[in-house]
Design a protein around this motif. Sequence first.
Motif, PDB file in Angstrom:
ATOM      1  N   GLY A  22       0.827  -1.188   0.000  1.00 26.96           N
ATOM      2  CA  GLY A  22       0.000   0.000   0.000  1.00 26.96           C
ATOM      3  C   GLY A  22       0.868   1.247   0.000  1.00 26.96           C
ATOM      4  O   GLY A  22       2.101   1.173   0.018  1.00 26.96           O
ATOM      5  N   TRP A  23       0.227   2.401  -0.001  1.00 20.53           N
ATOM      6  CA  TRP A  23       0.972   3.656  -0.089  1.00 20.53           C
ATOM      7  C   TRP A  23       1.862   3.865   1.133  1.00 20.53           C
ATOM      8  O   TRP A  23       2.907   4.507   1.063  1.00 20.53           O
ATOM      9  N   GLY A  24       1.469   3.258   2.276  1.00 19.05           N
ATOM     10  CA  GLY A  24       2.284   3.386   3.480  1.00 19.05           C
ATOM     11  C   GLY A  24       3.500   2.484   3.498  1.00 19.05           C
ATOM     12  O   GLY A  24       4.383   2.649   4.339  1.00 19.05           O
ATOM     13  N   ARG A  25       3.566   1.497   2.599  1.00 21.32           N
ATOM     14  CA  ARG A  25       4.723   0.611   2.399  1.00 21.32           C
ATOM     15  C   ARG A  25       5.068  -0.214   3.651  1.00 21.32           C
ATOM     16  O   ARG A  25       6.223  -0.562   3.873  1.00 21.32           O
ATOM     17  N   THR A  26       4.071  -0.549   4.460  1.00 18.00           N
ATOM     18  CA  THR A  26       4.379  -1.217   5.723  1.00 18.00           C
ATOM     19  C   THR A  26       4.285  -2.739   5.664  1.00 18.00           C
ATOM     20  O   THR A  26       4.927  -3.401   6.472  1.00 18.00           O
ATOM     21  N   ALA A  27       3.485  -3.313   4.777  1.00 18.69           N
ATOM     22  CA  ALA A  27       3.269  -4.763   4.813  1.00 18.69           C
ATOM     23  C   ALA A  27       3.163  -5.333   3.397  1.00 18.69           C
ATOM     24  O   ALA A  27       2.100  -5.798   2.985  1.00 18.69           O
ATOM     25  N   PRO A  28       4.260  -5.328   2.627  1.00 17.26           N
ATOM     26  CA  PRO A  28       4.185  -5.851   1.252  1.00 17.26           C
ATOM     27  C   PRO A  28       3.986  -7.355   1.227  1.00 17.26           C
ATOM     28  O   PRO A  28       4.464  -8.073   2.114  1.00 17.26           O
ATOM     29  N   THR A  29       3.278  -7.825   0.219  1.00 16.68           N
ATOM     30  CA  THR A  29       3.098  -9.262   0.000  1.00 16.68           C
ATOM     31  C   THR A  29       3.183  -9.541  -1.494  1.00 16.68           C
ATOM     32  O   THR A  29       3.098  -8.623  -2.321  1.00 16.68           O
ATOM     33  N   VAL A  30       3.327 -10.812  -1.835  1.00 20.49           N
ATOM     34  CA  VAL A  30       3.520 -11.209  -3.237  1.00 20.49           C
ATOM     35  C   VAL A  30       2.222 -11.777  -3.802  1.00 20.49           C
ATOM     36  O   VAL A  30       1.568 -12.613  -3.169  1.00 20.49           O
ATOM     37  N   ALA A  31       1.873 -11.331  -5.006  1.00 18.45           N
ATOM     38  CA  ALA A  31       0.697 -11.833  -5.710  1.00 18.45           C
ATOM     39  C   ALA A  31       1.014 -11.934  -7.199  1.00 18.45           C
ATOM     40  O   ALA A  31       2.010 -11.376  -7.681  1.00 18.45           O
ATOM     41  N   THR A  32       0.163 -12.646  -7.921  1.00 19.82           N
ATOM     42  CA  THR A  32       0.261 -12.686  -9.383  1.00 19.82           C
ATOM     43  C   THR A  32      -0.644 -11.597  -9.945  1.00 19.82           C
ATOM     44  O   THR A  32      -1.836 -11.549  -9.628  1.00 19.82           O
ATOM     45  N   THR A  33      -0.083 -10.719 -10.743  1.00 22.18           N
ATOM     46  CA  THR A  33      -0.883  -9.617 -11.274  1.00 22.18           C
ATOM     47  C   THR A  33      -1.371  -9.942 -12.673  1.00 22.18           C
ATOM     48  O   THR A  33      -0.671 -10.588 -13.460  1.00 22.18           O
ATOM     49  N   ARG A  34      -2.583  -9.518 -12.978  1.00 19.62           N
ATOM     50  CA  ARG A  34      -3.193  -9.681 -14.298  1.00 19.62           C
ATOM     51  C   ARG A  34      -3.616  -8.309 -14.785  1.00 19.62           C
ATOM     52  O   ARG A  34      -4.510  -7.691 -14.218  1.00 19.62           O
ATOM     53  N   ARG A  35      -2.992  -7.848 -15.846  1.00 23.85           N
ATOM     54  CA  ARG A  35      -3.365  -6.551 -16.387  1.00 23.85           C
ATOM     55  C   ARG A  35      -4.564  -6.714 -17.317  1.00 23.85           C
ATOM     56  O   ARG A  35      -4.545  -7.531 -18.235  1.00 23.85           O
ATOM     57  N   VAL A  36      -5.593  -5.981 -17.062  1.00 24.79           N
ATOM     58  CA  VAL A  36      -6.826  -6.073 -17.843  1.00 24.79           C
ATOM     59  C   VAL A  36      -6.787  -5.039 -18.955  1.00 24.79           C
ATOM     60  O   VAL A  36      -6.639  -3.847 -18.702  1.00 24.79           O
ATOM     61  N   ALA A  37      -6.908  -5.508 -20.186  1.00 15.84           N
ATOM     62  CA  ALA A  37      -6.797  -4.605 -21.327  1.00 15.84           C
ATOM     63  C   ALA A  37      -8.135  -4.304 -21.981  1.00 15.84           C
ATOM     64  O   ALA A  37      -8.224  -3.430 -22.838  1.00 15.84           O
ATOM     65  N   ASP A  38      -9.161  -5.069 -21.640  1.00 15.56           N
ATOM     66  CA  ASP A  38     -10.431  -4.889 -22.318  1.00 15.56           C
ATOM     67  C   ASP A  38     -11.537  -4.697 -21.280  1.00 15.56           C
ATOM     68  O   ASP A  38     -11.266  -4.315 -20.155  1.00 15.56           O
ATOM     69  N   GLY A  39     -12.756  -5.048 -21.646  1.00 17.15           N
ATOM     70  CA  GLY A  39     -13.886  -4.746 -20.787  1.00 17.15           C
ATOM     71  C   GLY A  39     -14.293  -5.867 -19.868  1.00 17.15           C
ATOM     72  O   GLY A  39     -13.489  -6.734 -19.475  1.00 17.15           O
ATOM     73  N   ALA A  40     -15.581  -5.860 -19.532  1.00 17.90           N
ATOM     74  CA  ALA A  40     -16.107  -6.771 -18.529  1.00 17.90           C
ATOM     75  C   ALA A  40     -15.948  -8.235 -18.929  1.00 17.90           C
ATOM     76  O   ALA A  40     -15.785  -9.098 -18.055  1.00 17.90           O
ATOM     77  N   ALA A  41     -16.000  -8.549 -20.241  1.00 17.29           N
ATOM     78  CA  ALA A  41     -15.901  -9.949 -20.666  1.00 17.29           C
ATOM     79  C   ALA A  41     -14.542 -10.537 -20.269  1.00 17.29           C
ATOM     80  O   ALA A  41     -14.462 -11.689 -19.817  1.00 17.29           O
ATOM     81  N   GLU A  42     -13.483  -9.754 -20.418  1.00 24.21           N
ATOM     82  CA  GLU A  42     -12.150 -10.237 -20.031  1.00 24.21           C
ATOM     83  C   GLU A  42     -12.067 -10.412 -18.513  1.00 24.21           C
ATOM     84  O   GLU A  42     -11.514 -11.399 -18.014  1.00 24.21           O
ATOM     85  N   VAL A  43     -12.616  -9.463 -17.790  1.00 21.50           N
ATOM     86  CA  VAL A  43     -12.620  -9.575 -16.329  1.00 21.50           C
ATOM     87  C   VAL A  43     -13.393 -10.817 -15.900  1.00 21.50           C
ATOM     88  O   VAL A  43     -12.962 -11.570 -15.014  1.00 21.50           O
ATOM     89  N   ALA A  44     -14.535 -11.048 -16.546  1.00 27.13           N
ATOM     90  CA  ALA A  44     -15.359 -12.204 -16.192  1.00 27.13           C
ATOM     91  C   ALA A  44     -14.588 -13.510 -16.381  1.00 27.13           C
ATOM     92  O   ALA A  44     -14.679 -14.430 -15.557  1.00 27.13           O
ATOM     93  N   GLU A  45     -13.820 -13.609 -17.465  1.00 28.66           N
ATOM     94  CA  GLU A  45     -13.052 -14.825 -17.709  1.00 28.66           C
ATOM     95  C   GLU A  45     -11.968 -15.004 -16.637  1.00 28.66           C
ATOM     96  O   GLU A  45     -11.737 -16.117 -16.154  1.00 28.66           O
ATOM     97  N   LEU A  46     -11.319 -13.918 -16.256  1.00 26.44           N
ATOM     98  CA  LEU A  46     -10.301 -14.003 -15.197  1.00 26.44           C
ATOM     99  C   LEU A  46     -10.928 -14.402 -13.862  1.00 26.44           C
ATOM    100  O   LEU A  46     -10.333 -15.162 -13.085  1.00 26.44           O
ATOM    101  N   VAL A  47     -12.120 -13.909 -13.605  1.00 22.20           N
ATOM    102  CA  VAL A  47     -12.804 -14.267 -12.357  1.00 22.20           C
ATOM    103  C   VAL A  47     -13.155 -15.757 -12.350  1.00 22.20           C
ATOM    104  O   VAL A  47     -12.970 -16.446 -11.337  1.00 22.20           O
ATOM    105  N   ARG A  48     -13.653 -16.266 -13.489  1.00 23.29           N
ATOM    106  CA  ARG A  48     -14.014 -17.699 -13.548  1.00 23.29           C
ATOM    107  C   ARG A  48     -12.784 -18.585 -13.349  1.00 23.29           C
ATOM    108  O   ARG A  48     -12.894 -19.691 -12.818  1.00 23.29           O
TER     109      ARG A  48
END
Length: 463
Positions: A22-48
Motif C-alpha cells: 500500500g501507499w504506506g509501504r508497511t506490509a508488502p506481500t507477493v501476488a500474481t498480477t493480471r493486467r486487464v486490457a479490455d472490458g467486462a468480458a475479459e474480467v469475467a473470464e479471469l474471475v471464472r
Amino acid sequence: MSEQSPGKGSGQLAGGGRMLAGWGRTAPTVATTRRVADGAAEVAELVRRAGPRGLVARGLGRSYGDPAQNAGGEVLLPLPTRIEHEPDGRPGTVRVSAGTSLHDLMAELLPRGRFVPVTPGTRYVTVGGCVACDVHGKSHHVAGSFGRHVVSLELVLADGSVHEVGPDRDPELFWATVGGMGLTGVITSAVLRTIPVESSWMTVTTTRHPDLDSVMEEMRTGDRDVTYSVAWIDTLARGRSLGRSVLTRGEHARRDELDTSAAARPLVAPGGARLRVPPGVPGGLVRPLTVRGFNEAWFRRAPRHRTGELQPLAAFFHPLDGVADWNRLYGPRGFVQYQCVVPDRAADTVALVVDRVARQGHASFLSVLKRFGPGDEAPLSFPMPGWTLALDLPARAGLAPLLDELDRLVAAVGGRVYLAKDARLDPARLPQMYPRLADFRSVRRRVDPTGVFRSDLARRLGL
C-alpha cells in the motif's frame, strides 16, 4: 493520461510474482498480477479462472494499507481509461471505466466546465477505487461521499456474470459495493454525476487558530456556509497551544472573480508532478525535530486571516500531488495513516487523540481535521456525522501501542477507523466500529459464497 502507474511502489519478482504494498509501504506481500486490457468480458473470464487464493482488483496503489493486496493470490490491474460523456442522454453524467484516474477524468471534464463530484486528497486514484473505498473530500459536510454521486455500476460477480447495479437496481448489492473494499465483485465501469464549474481556480479563505477549541468552534458554526473546508493541525504543539491550526476554506471561482492572468485560461486541467522523491531515501527524515521545525514554520507563515485568495485547483485540493512518490520520504519502514471519525457528541475525543499523539512525540507532517455530514446507506462506508482526524505517522517503535489506545478511545464513543487507510486494526474491534458489518457479510455470502474475492485486508479483519 495519468503519469502514475498501477502498482506504484511494487516490484516484479522472479517466477512471475509481484511484490505489492500500500501507499504506506508497511506490509508488502507477493501476488500474481493480471493486467486487464479490455472490458467486462475479459474480467469475467479471469474471475471464472481464479485460483484458490482468489483475486482482488487494484487501482493506483494509493490505499495506505492492504486492501489492494492478495498474498499468494491474484490481483487485477485496472481497465484502460475510457470516458463517455452523457451516456443515454443524461446531462451532466459520464460513464467511466474503473481504471480511469481522477487526474484523467479532470482533464476531460474541466475544459467542458465540469468537475468531479467528490475528490480526496490525491487525484491519482481510480474511479473503481473511489467507489470501493467510498472516498470523501473537503466537501463531505455538504456533498457526502463518492457513492452518493454514482448513478450505476457495472459489476462482475464471483460466477463471472456481469450486472448493472445502482441505488434503484439491486440497491442492497450496490450499497455493499460502495465502500465494500472490492469484496463484492470487480467494478468495471461507473456512471457518475458531475458538477458545473466556471473555472479551474478556487477562491480561498485562510484563518489561523491558536488552539483546537478555537478551530473546532469556527468549523462547527461556519462550515455549513462553505463548500470545502479543512484544518491542518500541529500535532506536536502542547499545553495552551494544543491543536493549534490553520483552517482553509474554498469555493470554485466564478469567471468574474478571476484576475487577468487567470481569466486568460479559465478552465485548465492540473498538470503532472513537478518534483519526484528518488528511490532509496533513508529513514529518519521524518522525525520529531524536523517535523517540529516544519510545523512551526507552516503555522507562522499562514496569515491570521485572509480572504479571496485565488489558488489553482490542484494547489487547493491536491498539494502533495506536486511531489511524485512522496511516500518515500518516510524511508523503507514506511508510515501509517491513522484516520478516525467520532460523532458530534464526542468532539472531546478529538482533543484526547491529539493530546495522546503530542505527549508521546509521534511526529506527523500531515494532520488534518474535517467535519462530516450524514453518511450514506453503505454498511462499510466510513463517514458518519461528526469529526474526522487523519494523521500520517512514521512506522517506529511505540506506534502500535499508541494506535491501539486511540482505537479504544474512538470505539468507546461510537467512532471508527477508515478501512482504506488501515493496516493494523484488531479484528475484534471491527463489529463495534462498523455495526452494520453483518449486513455486508450477508450480501457477500449471497453474491460470493465461495470467497472468490479476497484481499490481505479481508483475511486480516475477517471481512
